[in-house]
Design a protein around this motif. Structure first.
Motif, PDB file in Angstrom:
ATOM      1  N   ALA A  38     -10.356  -3.123  -8.716  1.00  0.00           N
ATOM      2  CA  ALA A  38     -10.356  -1.706  -9.097  1.00  0.00           C
ATOM      3  C   ALA A  38     -10.719  -0.845  -7.893  1.00  0.00           C
ATOM      4  CB  ALA A  38     -11.323  -1.463 -10.241  1.00  0.00           C
ATOM      5  N   MET A  39     -11.693  -1.293  -7.095  1.00  0.00           N
ATOM      6  CA  MET A  39     -12.057  -0.551  -5.891  1.00  0.00           C
ATOM      7  C   MET A  39     -10.872  -0.444  -4.949  1.00  0.00           C
ATOM      8  SD  MET A  39     -12.750  -1.105  -2.425  1.00  0.00           S
ATOM      9  CE  MET A  39     -13.112  -2.873  -2.376  1.00  0.00           C
ATOM     10  N   VAL A  40     -10.193  -1.570  -4.711  1.00  0.00           N
ATOM     11  CA  VAL A  40      -9.047  -1.566  -3.806  1.00  0.00           C
ATOM     12  C   VAL A  40      -7.974  -0.607  -4.312  1.00  0.00           C
ATOM     13  CG1 VAL A  40      -7.143  -2.959  -2.896  1.00  0.00           C
ATOM     14  CG2 VAL A  40      -9.473  -3.897  -2.942  1.00  0.00           C
ATOM     15  N   GLN A  41      -7.674  -0.675  -5.597  1.00  0.00           N
ATOM     16  CA  GLN A  41      -6.640   0.178  -6.182  1.00  0.00           C
ATOM     17  C   GLN A  41      -6.995   1.652  -6.026  1.00  0.00           C
ATOM     18  OE1 GLN A  41      -6.088  -0.387 -10.408  1.00  0.00           O
ATOM     19  NE2 GLN A  41      -4.034   0.502 -10.377  1.00  0.00           N
TER      20      GLN A  41
ATOM     21  N   VAL B 226       0.850  -1.190   0.000  1.00  0.00           N
ATOM     22  CA  VAL B 226       0.000   0.000   0.000  1.00  0.00           C
ATOM     23  C   VAL B 226       0.887   1.241   0.000  1.00  0.00           C
ATOM     24  CG1 VAL B 226      -1.793  -1.241   1.283  1.00  0.00           C
ATOM     25  CG2 VAL B 226      -0.151   0.180   2.520  1.00  0.00           C
ATOM     26  N   PRO B 227       0.358   2.388  -0.426  1.00  0.00           N
ATOM     27  CA  PRO B 227       1.156   3.620  -0.415  1.00  0.00           C
ATOM     28  C   PRO B 227       1.622   3.981   0.993  1.00  0.00           C
ATOM     29  CG  PRO B 227      -0.819   3.879  -1.752  1.00  0.00           C
ATOM     30  CD  PRO B 227      -0.967   2.580  -1.030  1.00  0.00           C
ATOM     31  N   ALA B 228       2.664   4.770   1.073  1.00  0.00           N
ATOM     32  CA  ALA B 228       3.299   5.097   2.354  1.00  0.00           C
ATOM     33  C   ALA B 228       2.318   5.726   3.340  1.00  0.00           C
ATOM     34  CB  ALA B 228       4.489   6.021   2.123  1.00  0.00           C
ATOM     35  N   ASP B 229       1.408   6.587   2.843  1.00  0.00           N
ATOM     36  CA  ASP B 229       0.500   7.275   3.763  1.00  0.00           C
ATOM     37  C   ASP B 229      -0.564   6.357   4.354  1.00  0.00           C
ATOM     38  OD1 ASP B 229      -0.789   6.989   1.291  1.00  0.00           O
ATOM     39  OD2 ASP B 229      -2.010   8.789   1.581  1.00  0.00           O
ATOM     40  N   LYS B 230      -0.651   5.136   3.842  1.00  0.00           N
ATOM     41  CA  LYS B 230      -1.681   4.201   4.315  1.00  0.00           C
ATOM     42  C   LYS B 230      -1.088   2.961   4.984  1.00  0.00           C
ATOM     43  CE  LYS B 230      -4.744   5.929   0.754  1.00  0.00           C
ATOM     44  NZ  LYS B 230      -3.730   6.842   0.151  1.00  0.00           N
ATOM     45  N   ARG B 231       0.223   2.963   5.192  1.00  0.00           N
ATOM     46  CA  ARG B 231       0.863   1.775   5.759  1.00  0.00           C
ATOM     47  C   ARG B 231       0.474   1.530   7.213  1.00  0.00           C
ATOM     48  NH1 ARG B 231       6.784   2.908   3.117  1.00  0.00           N
ATOM     49  NH2 ARG B 231       6.227   2.315   0.962  1.00  0.00           N
TER      50      ARG B 231
ATOM     51  N   SER C 151      -6.320   7.070  -3.297  1.00  0.00           N
ATOM     52  CA  SER C 151      -6.998   8.335  -2.975  1.00  0.00           C
ATOM     53  C   SER C 151      -6.319   9.024  -1.793  1.00  0.00           C
ATOM     54  CB  SER C 151      -8.466   8.073  -2.650  1.00  0.00           C
ATOM     55  OG  SER C 151      -8.587   7.300  -1.475  1.00  0.00           O
ATOM     56  N   PRO C 152      -6.360  10.360  -1.751  1.00  0.00           N
ATOM     57  CA  PRO C 152      -5.766  11.079  -0.611  1.00  0.00           C
ATOM     58  C   PRO C 152      -6.587  10.858   0.651  1.00  0.00           C
ATOM     59  CG  PRO C 152      -6.912  12.606  -2.062  1.00  0.00           C
ATOM     60  CD  PRO C 152      -6.906  11.288  -2.770  1.00  0.00           C
ATOM     61  N   LEU C 153      -5.914  10.810   1.787  1.00  0.00           N
ATOM     62  CA  LEU C 153      -6.593  10.619   3.061  1.00  0.00           C
ATOM     63  C   LEU C 153      -7.219  11.917   3.559  1.00  0.00           C
ATOM     64  CD1 LEU C 153      -4.004   8.398   4.989  1.00  0.00           C
ATOM     65  CD2 LEU C 153      -6.165   7.653   3.962  1.00  0.00           C
ATOM     66  N   ARG C 154      -8.314  11.777   4.298  1.00  0.00           N
ATOM     67  CA  ARG C 154      -8.932  12.933   4.956  1.00  0.00           C
ATOM     68  C   ARG C 154      -8.188  13.290   6.233  1.00  0.00           C
ATOM     69  NH1 ARG C 154     -15.374  12.213   5.318  1.00  0.00           N
ATOM     70  NH2 ARG C 154     -15.105  14.354   6.041  1.00  0.00           N
ATOM     71  N   SER C 155      -7.623  12.294   6.889  1.00  0.00           N
ATOM     72  CA  SER C 155      -6.865  12.479   8.125  1.00  0.00           C
ATOM     73  C   SER C 155      -5.934  11.291   8.283  1.00  0.00           C
ATOM     74  CB  SER C 155      -7.810  12.599   9.329  1.00  0.00           C
ATOM     75  OG  SER C 155      -8.631  11.450   9.437  1.00  0.00           O
TER      76      SER C 155
END
Length: 355
Positions: A140-143, A107-112, A148-152
């Protein structure tokens, strides 16, 4: 989130000395208008004391709503997804403290730092992505969710996230090796005796599924007539909503949660633990797929509602009273005589007092 015209009738329900079924029937007979249809179920101490429809499930064919009419229970679906995660934890296949990359891949770094628990409690920071009926596959949903950018930042704030529960459904599939619906059917619904809950696996009787109507009374069709994949809703809805069920099956679900039929005592304790504060004034917390009120005039309450542009439902359990209230309508007005914003709690509370 319930009908404004219930308010005036509540006093009559609470003052009546008639048997509970008669009190509820009299209450509904006096107050329900023609037009919208739905079903109300009330359980007490292991018994279904009331289960009956009001109005029409299908206006064109004049089919009345009944106890066994099936409806889209909308976001009430989330408690089934949460229970599936707890079942997998009981089976030793995951843990709620796992980071999601253990089950979804890199997963991307901001979601690890997002964990399964963050998804369960709407604390992941993830944003919702698109229309419920957009033809989106699981992968596709998971990707898209992970891109997507996080809200927090993960764990920092409560932000109700449908896509978080769709990711949980994807985790159910990845970990179990089964489809989401089939896993629920085999490990939750069948042991609970729930024969009329699911997307496409139940054998729906002709006319069993209620027609939905918009605020103008226009026919919107059955949930199964909206754009779906062959095996159920597309993945912006799957896992977070769209499950079909009946009031009788929701009672069976309540009874299963009163026992260890599906989940162990330890798993249920974790499921219903109040974790993230969602309403400071009302002292409401979110557990796993449930809103939790630790202290009310009725003791502990675990509840969840569901709503869309056409329907609305509420499912509330009162463990200290061994009681349950479920009601649902196939036409959810947001204005005028149907005001779903101000007295849902009053009706649900009134029905419990009538027991």
């Amino acid at each position: 989130m319930i009908f404004t015209w219930f308010r005036a009738a509540l006093a009559g329900v609470l003052m009546s000395s008639a048997p509970v079924h008669q009190r509820i029937e009299s209450f509904l007979d006096r107050t329900l208008p023609t037009g919208p249809g739905g079903t109300v179920a009330v359980a007490s101490h292991g018994k279904l004391v009331h289960c009956a429809g009001f109005g029409l499930a299908d206006r064109e064919t004049k089919t009345p709503a009944r106890c066994d009419t099936a409806y889209d229970v909308m976001s009430i679906t989330k408690q089934f997804t949460a229970a599936a995660i707890m079942k997998l934890q009981m089976m030793g296949k995951l843990h709620t403290t796992d980071r999601i990359d253990a089950h979804l891949g890199p997963v991307p770094a901001d979601k690890r730092l997002i964990t399964v628990r963050h998804l369960l409690t709407h604390a992941s920071g993830l944003r919702d992505l698109g229309d419920d009926y957009a033809p989106v596959s699981r992968d596709a949903m998971v990707q898209r969710a992970l891109a997507s950018p996080l809200r927090s930042r993960p764990g920092a704030e409560f932000h109700y996230s449908n896509v978080g529960y769709s990711l949980l459904a994807a985790i159910v599939e990845r970990v179990s090796g089964s489809s989401y619906e089939r896993f629920l059917a085999e490990h939750l619904f069948a042991p609970a005796g729930m024969t009329s809950t699911g997307y496409v696996l139940p054998r729906w009787a002709p006319g069993q599924i209620a027609i939905e109507y918009d605020k103008h009374g226009n026919r919107r069709g059955r949930p199964t007539e909206h754009p779906w994949a062959a095996d159920g809703p597309y993945w912006y809805l799957r896992g977070n909503g769209g499950m079909l069920s009946t009031a009788r099956d929701m009672y069976r679900w309540h009874r299963a949660l009163e026992t260890d039929t599906i989940l162990s005592r330890r798993a249920k304790a974790e499921l219903f633990t109040p974790r993230v504060l969602t309403d400071r004034k009302a002292k409401v917390y979110y557990g796993y797929g449930w809103g939790v009120l630790p202290r009310t005039e009725h003791g502990r309450v675990a509840e969840h509602d569901g709503g869309n542009d056409w329907s609305f439902g509420e499912f509330a359990r009162f463990p200290d009273k061994r009681a349950m209230v479920f009601w649902i309508t196939n036409q959810a007005y947001r204005a005028g005589k149907w005001n779903l914003e101000d007295i849902n709690n009053k009706l649900t509370s009134g029905l419990v007092r009538a027991l």
